[in-house]
Design a protein around this motif. Structure first.
Motif, PDB file in Angstrom:
ATOM      1  N   VAL A  19       0.888  -1.156   0.000  1.00 55.92           N
ATOM      2  CA  VAL A  19       0.000   0.000   0.000  1.00 55.92           C
ATOM      3  C   VAL A  19       0.922   1.201   0.000  1.00 55.92           C
ATOM      4  CG1 VAL A  19      -1.759   1.264   1.269  1.00 55.92           C
ATOM      5  CG2 VAL A  19      -1.726  -1.237   1.359  1.00 55.92           C
ATOM      6  N   GLU A  20       0.869   1.968  -1.058  1.00 51.50           N
ATOM      7  CA  GLU A  20       1.777   3.112  -1.140  1.00 51.50           C
ATOM      8  C   GLU A  20       1.077   4.259  -1.839  1.00 51.50           C
ATOM      9  OE1 GLU A  20       4.348   2.173  -5.028  1.00 51.50           O
ATOM     10  OE2 GLU A  20       4.744   0.878  -3.334  1.00 51.50           O
ATOM     11  N   PRO A  21       1.557   5.461  -1.612  1.00 51.66           N
ATOM     12  CA  PRO A  21       0.966   6.597  -2.316  1.00 51.66           C
ATOM     13  C   PRO A  21       1.034   6.387  -3.823  1.00 51.66           C
ATOM     14  CG  PRO A  21       2.522   7.336  -0.639  1.00 51.66           C
ATOM     15  CD  PRO A  21       2.641   5.845  -0.728  1.00 51.66           C
ATOM     16  N   ALA A  22      -0.006   6.792  -4.514  1.00 53.16           N
ATOM     17  CA  ALA A  22      -0.086   6.568  -5.957  1.00 53.16           C
ATOM     18  C   ALA A  22       1.032   7.253  -6.723  1.00 53.16           C
ATOM     19  CB  ALA A  22      -1.436   7.047  -6.481  1.00 53.16           C
ATOM     20  N   ARG A  23       1.520   8.335  -6.204  1.00 59.45           N
ATOM     21  CA  ARG A  23       2.528   9.099  -6.947  1.00 59.45           C
ATOM     22  C   ARG A  23       3.894   9.078  -6.282  1.00 59.45           C
ATOM     23  NH1 ARG A  23      -1.119  13.967  -9.313  1.00 59.45           N
ATOM     24  NH2 ARG A  23      -2.777  12.576  -9.896  1.00 59.45           N
ATOM     25  N   SER A  24       4.203   8.000  -5.582  1.00 60.57           N
ATOM     26  CA  SER A  24       5.525   7.941  -4.962  1.00 60.57           C
ATOM     27  C   SER A  24       6.585   7.795  -6.050  1.00 60.57           C
ATOM     28  CB  SER A  24       5.609   6.796  -3.956  1.00 60.57           C
ATOM     29  OG  SER A  24       5.326   5.576  -4.559  1.00 60.57           O
ATOM     30  N   PRO A  25       7.744   8.439  -5.852  1.00 60.63           N
ATOM     31  CA  PRO A  25       8.811   8.378  -6.868  1.00 60.63           C
ATOM     32  C   PRO A  25       9.269   6.937  -7.120  1.00 60.63           C
ATOM     33  CG  PRO A  25       9.337   9.971  -5.137  1.00 60.63           C
ATOM     34  CD  PRO A  25       8.108   9.238  -4.708  1.00 60.63           C
ATOM     35  N   GLU A  26       9.745   6.701  -8.326  1.00 62.07           N
ATOM     36  CA  GLU A  26      10.195   5.356  -8.725  1.00 62.07           C
ATOM     37  C   GLU A  26      11.275   4.822  -7.783  1.00 62.07           C
ATOM     38  OE1 GLU A  26       9.891   1.944 -10.853  1.00 62.07           O
ATOM     39  OE2 GLU A  26       8.709   3.741 -11.213  1.00 62.07           O
ATOM     40  N   ALA A  27      12.192   5.677  -7.370  1.00 62.37           N
ATOM     41  CA  ALA A  27      13.263   5.245  -6.462  1.00 62.37           C
ATOM     42  C   ALA A  27      12.684   4.778  -5.128  1.00 62.37           C
ATOM     43  CB  ALA A  27      14.258   6.383  -6.226  1.00 62.37           C
ATOM     44  N   GLN A  28      11.660   5.466  -4.649  1.00 58.55           N
ATOM     45  CA  GLN A  28      11.027   5.073  -3.384  1.00 58.55           C
ATOM     46  C   GLN A  28      10.289   3.746  -3.561  1.00 58.55           C
ATOM     47  OE1 GLN A  28       7.967   7.702  -1.880  1.00 58.55           O
ATOM     48  NE2 GLN A  28       8.588   7.276   0.224  1.00 58.55           N
ATOM     49  N   GLN A  29       9.618   3.565  -4.682  1.00 54.16           N
ATOM     50  CA  GLN A  29       8.932   2.301  -4.950  1.00 54.16           C
ATOM     51  C   GLN A  29       9.929   1.153  -4.996  1.00 54.16           C
ATOM     52  OE1 GLN A  29       6.323   2.428  -8.348  1.00 54.16           O
ATOM     53  NE2 GLN A  29       5.483   4.402  -7.743  1.00 54.16           N
ATOM     54  N   ASP A  30      11.079   1.368  -5.639  1.00 58.14           N
ATOM     55  CA  ASP A  30      12.110   0.338  -5.688  1.00 58.14           C
ATOM     56  C   ASP A  30      12.626   0.008  -4.290  1.00 58.14           C
ATOM     57  OD1 ASP A  30      11.870   0.211  -8.426  1.00 58.14           O
ATOM     58  OD2 ASP A  30      13.639   1.446  -8.820  1.00 58.14           O
ATOM     59  N   ALA A  31      12.799   1.023  -3.466  1.00 59.72           N
ATOM     60  CA  ALA A  31      13.265   0.810  -2.089  1.00 59.72           C
ATOM     61  C   ALA A  31      12.229   0.016  -1.299  1.00 59.72           C
ATOM     62  CB  ALA A  31      13.546   2.145  -1.408  1.00 59.72           C
ATOM     63  N   TYR A  32      10.949   0.336  -1.467  1.00 62.95           N
ATOM     64  CA  TYR A  32       9.892  -0.407  -0.770  1.00 62.95           C
ATOM     65  C   TYR A  32       9.865  -1.864  -1.229  1.00 62.95           C
ATOM     66  CZ  TYR A  32       7.703   3.788   1.208  1.00 62.95           C
ATOM     67  OH  TYR A  32       7.433   4.912   1.917  1.00 62.95           O
ATOM     68  N   ARG A  33      10.000  -2.069  -2.547  1.00 61.74           N
ATOM     69  CA  ARG A  33      10.006  -3.436  -3.089  1.00 61.74           C
ATOM     70  C   ARG A  33      11.164  -4.248  -2.510  1.00 61.74           C
ATOM     71  NH1 ARG A  33       7.553  -1.825  -7.938  1.00 61.74           N
ATOM     72  NH2 ARG A  33       9.395  -0.706  -8.596  1.00 61.74           N
ATOM     73  N   ALA A  34      12.331  -3.641  -2.459  1.00 56.80           N
ATOM     74  CA  ALA A  34      13.511  -4.336  -1.931  1.00 56.80           C
ATOM     75  C   ALA A  34      13.344  -4.626  -0.445  1.00 56.80           C
ATOM     76  CB  ALA A  34      14.762  -3.494  -2.164  1.00 56.80           C
ATOM     77  N   ARG A  35      12.809  -3.680   0.303  1.00 58.00           N
ATOM     78  CA  ARG A  35      12.613  -3.886   1.746  1.00 58.00           C
ATOM     79  C   ARG A  35      11.566  -4.968   1.996  1.00 58.00           C
ATOM     80  NH1 ARG A  35      15.068  -5.032   5.528  1.00 58.00           N
ATOM     81  NH2 ARG A  35      14.059  -4.802   7.506  1.00 58.00           N
TER      82      ARG A  35
END
Length: 142
Positions: A19-35
């Motif tokens: 569950v993440e903000p719809a407009r989170s930056p790509e780098a943040q999405q990658d960090a969430y995926r890795a975590r």
């Protein structure tokens, strides 16, 4: 359990979606995926590799347990608690759906074909109905 039936495996599927903000930056999405991947790996490490497999998708991760359905429920609860424990320093949140159904692993010599089946599709749908930080189980799993 570990029942191989014609056309696939009957297994417990834990589908985890971020569950993440719809407009989170790509780098943040990658960090969430890795975590999230690291948390999942730590959570399922107690279950033998032969008794489980993981399917990564664009919107989450499906954990397929071929062993006792209790392993799936234990993993779902443990993962939710690990994610919650990180909340003060991280905004990672998840929805979790659990289902008991058929999953087929197509034969592909190169290993490029992902697993498919009602078990994965239904677990994903159940996950989509869950609230953030909630584990929702389907009737067949219950």
């Amino acid at each position: 359990m570990n029942e191989k039936q014609e056309g696939g495996w009957l297994c417990s599927v834990v589908y985890v979606g971020r569950v993440e903000p719809a407009r989170s930056p790509e780098a943040q999405q990658d960090a969430y995926r890795a975590r999230l991947r690291a948390l999942i790996d730590a959570t399922v490490s107690a279950v033998r590799n032969d008794d489980r497999f993981t399917v990564e998708t664009r919107d989450g991760v499906a954990l397929c347990f071929l062993s006792d359905p209790e392993d799936a429920l234990t993993a779902a609860v443990a993962l939710r608690e690990r994610v919650r424990a990180e909340r003060p320093t991280d905004l990672l949140r998840v929805r979790i759906g659990v289902h008991l159904g058929m999953v087929r692993v197509p034969k592909d010599p190169a290993g490029r074909l992902p697993p498919v089946g009602d078990g994965l599709d239904t677990a994903r749908h159940v996950m989509s109905l869950a609230e953030p930080d909630q584990i929702l189980a389907s009737r067949p799993f219950f």
